[in-house]
Motif scaffolding. Structure first.
Motif, PDB file in Angstrom:
ATOM      1  N   SER A  10       0.832  -1.208   0.000  1.00  0.00           N
ATOM      2  CA  SER A  10       0.000   0.000   0.000  1.00  0.00           C
ATOM      3  C   SER A  10       0.860   1.249   0.000  1.00  0.00           C
ATOM      4  O   SER A  10       0.615   2.189  -0.766  1.00  0.00           O
ATOM      5  N   ILE A  14       1.006   4.154  -2.905  1.00  0.00           N
ATOM      6  CA  ILE A  14       0.719   5.554  -2.565  1.00  0.00           C
ATOM      7  C   ILE A  14       1.897   6.450  -2.921  1.00  0.00           C
ATOM      8  O   ILE A  14       1.725   7.543  -3.467  1.00  0.00           O
ATOM      9  N   VAL A 165      -5.676   2.361   0.280  1.00  0.00           N
ATOM     10  CA  VAL A 165      -4.970   2.831  -0.911  1.00  0.00           C
ATOM     11  C   VAL A 165      -5.895   3.651  -1.801  1.00  0.00           C
ATOM     12  O   VAL A 165      -5.532   4.740  -2.274  1.00  0.00           O
TER      13      VAL A 165
END
Length: 275
Positions: A10, A14, A165
């Motif tokens: 995640s 990002i 996310v």
């Protein structure tokens, strides 16, 4: 995979998305000339995005969500155990987005909730990072509502990671300084084309409350998309410039008074505090 593995993936997604938006803003700028390291960049990136998000994430899951789960025991029922992951994501995305729409509208009409929300509107420039500026108490409320049902319904850990996310990347997207039009999709999916108007100082500030699904604004008559170009963002009233003062500013009195301590903390360069 364990939850830690999903968290790592995640963070990588990002980070990659943030770099992508940063590059796209340089190439396809909506408001040209905005600086990368604009006023408040350090506070928004280091204190809001990294430090506050990390600390609040631990607090929300360890103390709030786990306490609810311990008291109710609902997660042990694993009500969503056999529901496909993609269907769970659609369910949680739609239900949470509808909650955020109405909560967001309430924040703009209730003076107490506006105190928690005004920090989010204080940035004078709207870009991929501006969406991270939210008061800690606002994050506590909204992220608890976002993730508590996922845990209590017994969803697997990847649902939490995927949902996190999507929320993070979509938040960067709708605040990004990218000149991008979605055409007919603007009636369904939210993007910077509409959301930047929500951060202006004019009429649009009390419109366009949707986060991911613009359909809520069109359905409930709060959509605002004029032909002219959005330029002026932020608050017209005084607001502190650093993270710690922004955190404390929510506790100021509603009525004007001669509180000398408040003046020493919040008033600089003869700027008047406006309640």
């Amino acid at each position: 995979m364990h939850l830690e593995s999903y968290e790592l993936i995640s963070y990588l997604i990002i980070t990659f998305s943030a770099l992508l938006f940063l590059i796209l803003e340089r190439i396809f700028s909506y408001n040209r000339g905005q600086k990368l390291f604009r006023e408040g960049f350090f506070d928004d990136f280091v204190l809001y995005t990294i430090a506050q998000s990390y600390i609040l994430g631990i607090f929300i899951f360890t103390y709030i969500i786990n306490s609810f789960d311990y008291l109710t025991g609902l997660s042990r029922l694993k009500l969503f155990e056999n529901v496909p992951i993609w269907l769970q994501l659609i369910f949680f995305l739609i239900t949470h987005d509808l909650y955020i729409y109405w909560m967001h509208r309430w924040q703009h009409s209730n003076k107490y909730l506006w105190r928690l929300h005004e920090a989010h509107h204080s940035s004078k420039k709207v870009d991929w990072l501006a969406g991270s500026r939210s008061h800690a108490f606002e994050i506590l409320i909204n992220q608890t509502v976002e993730f508590l049902p996922i845990v209590l319904l017994g969803s697997p850990p990847e649902v939490i990671a995927y949902k996190g996310v999507i929320s993070a990347v979509w938040g960067m997207y709708i605040h990004s300084n990218i000149s991008f039009k979605t055409g007919k999709l603007k009636y369904i999916i939210n993007g910077p084309e509409m959301h930047r108007w929500h951060h202006t100082t004019g009429k649009g500030r009390n419109r366009n409350f949707a986060t991911k699904l613009a359909i809520w604004d069109w359905l409930f008559n709060t959509a605002y998309l004029p032909q002219e170009k959005a330029n002026e963002y932020g608050l017209k009233t005084f607001f502190p410039k650093n993270y710690f003062m922004q955190f404390l500013y929510v506790f100021r009195p509603f009525r004007k008074n001669n509180n000398k301590l408040l003046s020493k903390i919040f008033i600089t360069d003869n700027t008047q505090v406006i309640n």
